[in-house]
Design a protein around this motif. Structure first.
Motif: not given
Length: 794
Positions: A769-779
């Motif tokens: 459900g997340i819109p298309a685009g660039t994201y940052l994944l914090q782990i």
């Protein structure tokens, strides 16, 4: 009566009896063309000029063969009629007339004698037989039978060189399918048994020269006669012949016309061949064919003594058999009475400081044709270089071509030691050596590319570009730089968009726009072939592969500036340096959002230069930012490799923050982190600054800005990666998987505005459900935070 006659012949053959001669046979011979007319074919070869009737004309060549065939057949008792016996215009009969005459003559067999021509640069040589009808369904079966017999006999000729020997016997309705079964005019109305022979290709120049020799034409006529003997089952000839070619064993022709096989060797003109014990001498003619022949010899053993200027004499044993030609081709070895020596070489330096291109081959010319293996062994180069040695000009010239360019600014020494010899087994009397110095550049270097390896391009018909350190050799450039999808299929480009060498005399480039949009999330490869070279013949040496992903670089969060309003940004010459002209204007030619963006253009006149574009108080609605935020900007670059800086002001406190290097072409989203600003202060974007950076591809530049965002940094101060953690797939469409050596404690997905849009505690995160685009994944793993850029596509 003719059909009855043939049946009688067949019956006699079945009873084991054989007709002794051709008495009673009626043969009609048609020497094709005639009269040096418009339907004739002339091939001009030295020493004859175009149109010289003493040179090669198909009409005269066909006539000579026809007259000699008539003599051979009449000598066996046949009755022969010919469509012409002279080469005049009035003898060039209508094709219907020729076939009518053959029918009225009640011929047992009809020959139409021709030679062939490709009329193209693809010169070949072989016989071809044509008969009326389809190849597998001839109008008269006997036409195909006799045509096959003749082909079998003509292909025995070893004086010529056949480029193919497989049977070529074809029905004219198949050979001329567009003629609607009309077929060849001379066969169209023919009712008697007959066919057309294309005996060889007269525009294959070595064959042209042979067709100037009467004895060579006699060979074809003799094979015609043998075919008649076989077809009608008559006795063969009681005598035999010796024929062949005298040629140099090593010297090759230097002429530019096409040559195949043995025809590459130089035929010897003026060689004398003496038949022993008869003591009959034949001198090869001056027409560059080397043909000799001794006719009508009694069966038995003979010797040939062959003598040619500057060649060793040869004596050859030959056995003559009745009804055959004993083909004896003679390769003559040259007399080499002096030792070999080097006459000239290259590269040759005019002074100690001269230098050469790093791909220059080494060329050594000798006074004799050389023994190639001994020269290979005698050749050396220091420092050692791997390469290929070839020989030209009949082994008089050795060429060494390096596999890879020489090292830069290096002095090389080439040696041919005295063990090099010629085929006469004499060696050089002393070693020979020389040296040369190479230039300071030895390959074509890629300086910039858009996309960069591992990068992302905006998916809508992107323009891709590569830039090099020299002007490109444009030959076949479109086949040397190509785009492929992740399955290895070539991606179509807009050919009209493809341009090269648009950067002046110093740099080379190539760019193109794809013919259609790329697929979001798919990986692509831009491949540059290793043979791509510059105008100095320097190659890239190794193939270059640029991997990239197609994505959507747009960030649809609410912008603080949409660049839709004119006159918010101007050019300030007073705050600029080394600039000839510059401006900033609202533009609709490139807009990623809305209807417009801002176009910034500039022309520098100094290496150290910058252009400054101040903003007014209404820019970004007067919004301010602080050191906890990031500014994101959509930029359409031109791969100028200059830098874009943001000027931020808080009262008298003015700072400059690097936004990006324009190392890309097309739309990209780039960020400027503001953590260097003074904490607690609010700043506004007070200007855009372009700083010139090398390489200086051009004095001018042009880029566009659209939708500027500002957002908090969410406490993530940098993007960190770890070999112990892997995130896949990336780009993702539904599920993100995290593979970690330590247990995953928490994951969080942030958009570029700093907002958290998804969290989890497992090694899998649902992004459906997340819109298309660039994201940052914090782990979070092992009490440490790691952050990865992630592209989401749907």
């Amino acid at each position: 009566m003719k059909k009855l006659y043939i049946l009688v012949i067949a019956l006699v053959g079945c009873l084991g009896l054989q007709a002794k001669d051709m008495t009673g046979l009626r043969i009609y011979i048609n020497p094709g063309h005639g009269g040096w007319d418009s339907d004739d074919r002339n091939v001009a070869v030295a020493p004859f000029a175009q149109g010289d009737t003493l040179g090669f004309w198909e009409s005269s060549s066909n006539l000579h063969k026809g007259l000699m065939l008539r003599e051979l057949l009449e000598g066996q008792g046949a009755t022969v009629a010919m469509s012409r016996v002279l080469n005049r215009t009035e003898d060039d009969l209508n094709l219907n007339t020729i076939s009518r005459e053959a029918n009225e003559f009640d011929a047992d067999l009809f020959f139409s004698i021709h030679s062939n021509a490709t009329g193209t640069s693809n010169r070949v040589n072989f016989p071809m037989m044509l008969f009326k009808g389809y190849t597998e369904n001839p109008a008269k079966p006997e036409d195909k039978v006799v045509a096959k017999i003749l082909f079998k006999h003509l292909i025995e000729n070893q004086v010529t060189y056949w480029t193919q020997t497989s049977e070529y016997v074809v029905g004219d309705w198949d050979f001329y399918p567009d003629w609607n079964n009309a077929g060849l005019g001379v066969l169209r109305n023919l009712t008697v048994t007959g066919f057309l022979s294309e005996g060889s290709y007269h525009d294959y120049v070595p064959e042209t020269y042979r067709l100037l020799n009467m004895d060579y034409k006699y060979i074809e006529a003799w094979h015609f006669a043998k075919a008649v003997m076989e077809y009608f089952n008559t006795d063969g000839f009681t005598t035999g012949h010796i024929a062949g070619v005298v040629y140099d064993s090593r010297m090759t022709r230097t002429e530019s016309y096409v040559q195949h096989g043995r025809d590459k060797q130089v035929p010897l003109c003026g060689a004398t061949v003496t038949l022993l014990p008869n003591n009959i001498t034949y001198t090869t003619d001056p027409y560059f064919n080397g043909v000799y022949m001794f006719r009508d010899l009694a069966p038995g053993n003979y010797q040939l003594k062959v003598v040619a200027d500057d060649h060793y004499e040869q004596t050859i044993d030959v056995t003559v058999t009745a009804n055959t030609i004993s083909y004896t081709n003679v390769a003559m070895d040259r007399v080499r009475s002096t030792p070999p020596e080097v006459l000239s070489y290259s590269p040759m330096m005019e002074s100690e400081t001269d230098s050469i291109n790093c791909t220059t081959p080494i060329v050594i010319n000798f006074n004799w044709d050389m023994d190639v293996e001994s020269v290979r062994e005698a050749f050396s180069i220091e420092p050692a270089v791997e390469g290929e040695i070839t020989f030209e000009d009949s082994q008089y010239r050795m060429v060494f071509t390096p596999n890879r360019p020489y090292e830069v600014a290096t002095r090389y020494t080439v040696t041919i030691d005295k063990s090099a010899k010629h085929p006469g087994n004499l060696s050089m009397e002393e070693d020979f050596s020389f040296s040369f110095l190479t230039q300071g550049r030895n390959q074509l270097k890629l300086l910039a590319s858009s996309p960069a390896d591992g990068g992302v391009v905006h998916y809508t018909k992107p323009t891709l570009e590569v830039r090099f350190d020299n002007v490109l050799d444009a030959v076949d450039i479109r086949n040397l730089i190509k785009l492929y999808d992740n399955e290895g299929n070539e991606v179509s480009i807009n050919l009209r968009s493809a341009k090269y060498n648009q950067l002046g005399d110093v740099y080379g480039n190539y760019y193109f726009t794809t013919a259609s949009d790329l697929v979001q999330g798919q990986e692509y490869q831009l491949r540059i072939d290793a043979s791509l070279s510059d105008v100095n013949s320097l190659p890239v040496i190794d193939p270059i592969v640029i991997n990239f992903t197609a994505g959507d670089v747009r960030h649809n969060d609410a912008p603080i500036e949409d660049f839709e309003t004119a006159d918010r940004i101007t050019y300030d010459a007073a705050q600029s340096s080394g600039v000839s002209t510059a401006k900033a204007v609202r533009s609709t030619s490139q807009a990623l959002f809305g209807s417009a963006g801002y176009n910034f253009t500039y022309t520098f006149n100094a290496n150290e230069a910058y252009a400054f574009y101040p903003t007014d108080a209404t820019f970004a609605g007067g919004a301010t930012v602080d050191n906890t935020q990031t500014i994101g900007m959509h930029i359409y670059g031109d791969l100028a490799c200059d830098e874009i800086w943001l000027q931020l002001s808080s009262g008298d406190d003015t700072r400059e923050v690097l936004l990006t290097n324009i190392d890309f072409r097309g739309w990209q989203f780039r960020e400027a982190r503001l953590d260097q600003l003074t904490p607690g202060k609010s700043y506004r974007v007070s200007g855009i600054k372009v700083v010139r950076k090398g390489p200086f591809f051009s004095n001018s530049g042009s880029f566009y800005l659209d939708n500027m965002l500002s957002y908090t940094s969410s406490g993530i101060q940098s993007v960190a990666t770890s070999a112990s953690i892997q995130v896949y797939p990336n780009p993702a469409t539904d599920l993100l998987h995290i593979q970690s050596e330590a247990p995953v404690q928490r994951v969080a997905l942030y958009n570029l505005a700093g907002s958290c849009v998804a969290t989890g505690t497992e090694a899998v995160l649902d992004v459906t459900g997340i819109p298309a685009g660039t994201y940052l994944l914090q782990i979070r793993a092992a009490d440490h935070n790691f952050c990865y850029p992630v592209l989401i596509v749907h």
